[in-house]
Write a protein that holds these residues in place. Structure first.
Motif, short mmCIF file in Angstrom:
data_model
loop_
_atom_site.label_atom_id
_atom_site.label_comp_id
_atom_site.label_asym_id
_atom_site.label_seq_id
_atom_site.Cartn_x
_atom_site.Cartn_y
_atom_site.Cartn_z
N UNK A 139 -8.49 -7.34 -5.65
CA UNK A 139 -7.20 -6.82 -5.13
C UNK A 139 -7.42 -5.21 -4.67
N UNK A 140 -7.02 -4.94 -3.24
CA UNK A 140 -7.13 -3.53 -3.13
C UNK A 140 -6.38 -2.51 -3.73
N UNK A 141 -6.98 -1.53 -4.28
CA UNK A 141 -6.24 -0.47 -4.75
C UNK A 141 -5.51 0.30 -3.84
N UNK A 142 -4.74 1.07 -3.88
CA UNK A 142 -3.53 1.85 -2.99
C UNK A 142 -4.60 2.58 -2.05
N UNK A 143 -5.40 3.34 -2.51
CA UNK A 143 -5.81 4.33 -1.45
C UNK A 143 -6.85 3.39 -0.61
N UNK A 144 -7.60 2.47 -0.94
CA UNK A 144 -8.25 1.71 -0.25
C UNK A 144 -7.57 1.04 0.84
N UNK A 145 -6.45 0.20 0.41
CA UNK A 145 -5.46 -0.36 1.13
C UNK A 145 -5.01 0.36 2.23
N UNK A 146 -4.48 1.65 1.90
CA UNK A 146 -4.14 2.63 2.90
C UNK A 146 -5.30 2.74 4.01
N UNK A 147 -6.46 3.02 3.47
CA UNK A 147 -7.57 3.34 4.47
C UNK A 147 -7.74 2.10 5.39
N UNK A 148 -7.70 1.07 4.86
CA UNK A 148 -7.84 -0.40 5.61
C UNK A 148 -6.68 -0.62 6.47
N UNK A 149 -5.50 -0.07 6.43
CA UNK A 149 -4.24 -0.26 6.96
C UNK A 149 -3.60 -1.81 6.68
N UNK A 150 -3.86 -1.96 5.21
CA UNK A 150 -3.27 -3.38 4.69
C UNK A 150 -2.41 -2.94 3.57
N UNK A 151 -1.81 -3.87 3.19
CA UNK A 151 -0.75 -3.90 1.78
C UNK A 151 -1.71 -3.79 0.67
N UNK A 152 -1.19 -2.94 -0.52
CA UNK A 152 -1.77 -2.69 -1.80
C UNK A 152 -1.92 -4.09 -2.44
N UNK A 153 -3.07 -4.22 -2.96
CA UNK A 153 -3.26 -5.57 -3.88
C UNK A 153 -3.50 -6.75 -2.83
#
Length: 243
Positions: A109-123
């Motif tokens: 699941x994508x952590x918050x920071x990584x999700x934000x960089x990728x432009x997707x929802x957290x987790x």
């Protein structure tokens, strides 16, 4: 804690203007479109356009002539001995070029920071590939690559064998795009418990974390390469022209 990030619009404008100059659409010596023309075409505010033009000027792509406007100089010549920028090196480096140990390869699941960089929802589901890099028998960095699940699934990024190409090639092949530019973020922090053990550092040690967000020409992010570096074993160096 939530972390929100949007790739800067000026980076998209820089990439597009560089593309037009490289393609000859804006030939060397020609007058660049005015700020107002660029604002209207790209739907951007003046400060954003001015910032992008300032970067292009500083990097040698364009030159400003007082009272006349901005003129195209062409692709700036850089010394052939110049080292690749940190993010570019991380994206192109193969695992066979370094002594490394695979730590993780597969869906998470994508952590918050990584999700934000990728432009997707957290987790949201992503593919994570994490390695420990050693030099002279000493652990020197932890390198983690994060890509959307649909990009990583079924590729070598999720397998246990060493990558024989750089991350860039796998991502471009799976996504069917060309990566155009990298946005780097550098932070400093103390290590987690796992990082203390892997890097053999104390809890008070300073770690540098480089996030290289790889985007296509439209600014859409496709991969994040996160590199954790012990501060006492690394020195980040950059070189660029001044005009």
């Amino acid at each position: 804690m939530s972390f929100e990030y949007t790739p800067p619009k000026y980076a998209q404008l820089i990439a597009e203007l560089e593309r037009r100059i490289d393609s000859g659409e804006y030939p060397a010596g020609s007058l660049l479109p005015s700020e107002h023309t660029l604002m209207a075409e790209f739907g951007m505010a003046r400060p954003t356009v001015v910032k992008a033009l300032g970067v292009l000027r500083d990097q040698g792509w364009i030159v400003t002539q007082q009272g006349k406007g901005r003129f195209v100089r062409g692709r700036p010549a850089m010394p052939t001995s110049q080292q690749a920028r940190a993010g570019r090196e991380l994206l192109d480096r193969t695992e066979t070029q370094v002594a490394s140990k695979l730590l993780t390869a597969g869906p998470v699941e994508a952590p918050n920071r990584i999700a934000a960089y990728l432009g997707i929802e957290p987790k949201s589901p992503v593919t994570l590939r994490k390695i420990l890099v050693e030099r002279d028998g000493e652990p020197t960095e932890i390198s983690a690559t994060w890509v959307p699940a649909e990009i990583g699934e079924g590729t070598a990024l999720a397998e246990s064998t060493d990558l024989r190409q750089g991350i860039r090639r796998y991502v471009e092949s799976a996504a069917g795009v060309s990566l155009d530019h990298i946005i780097e973020h550098i932070t400093a922090r103390n290590p987690t418990a796992d990082e203390r053990e892997l890097l053999d550092v104390k809890s008070s040690a300073a770690l540098l974390t480089v996030y290289a967000v790889a985007c296509d020409a439209t600014g859409k992010p496709w991969a994040v390469v996160e590199t954790v570096l012990p501060g006492d074993r690394h020195e980040l160096e950059d070189a660029y022209p001044i005009r």
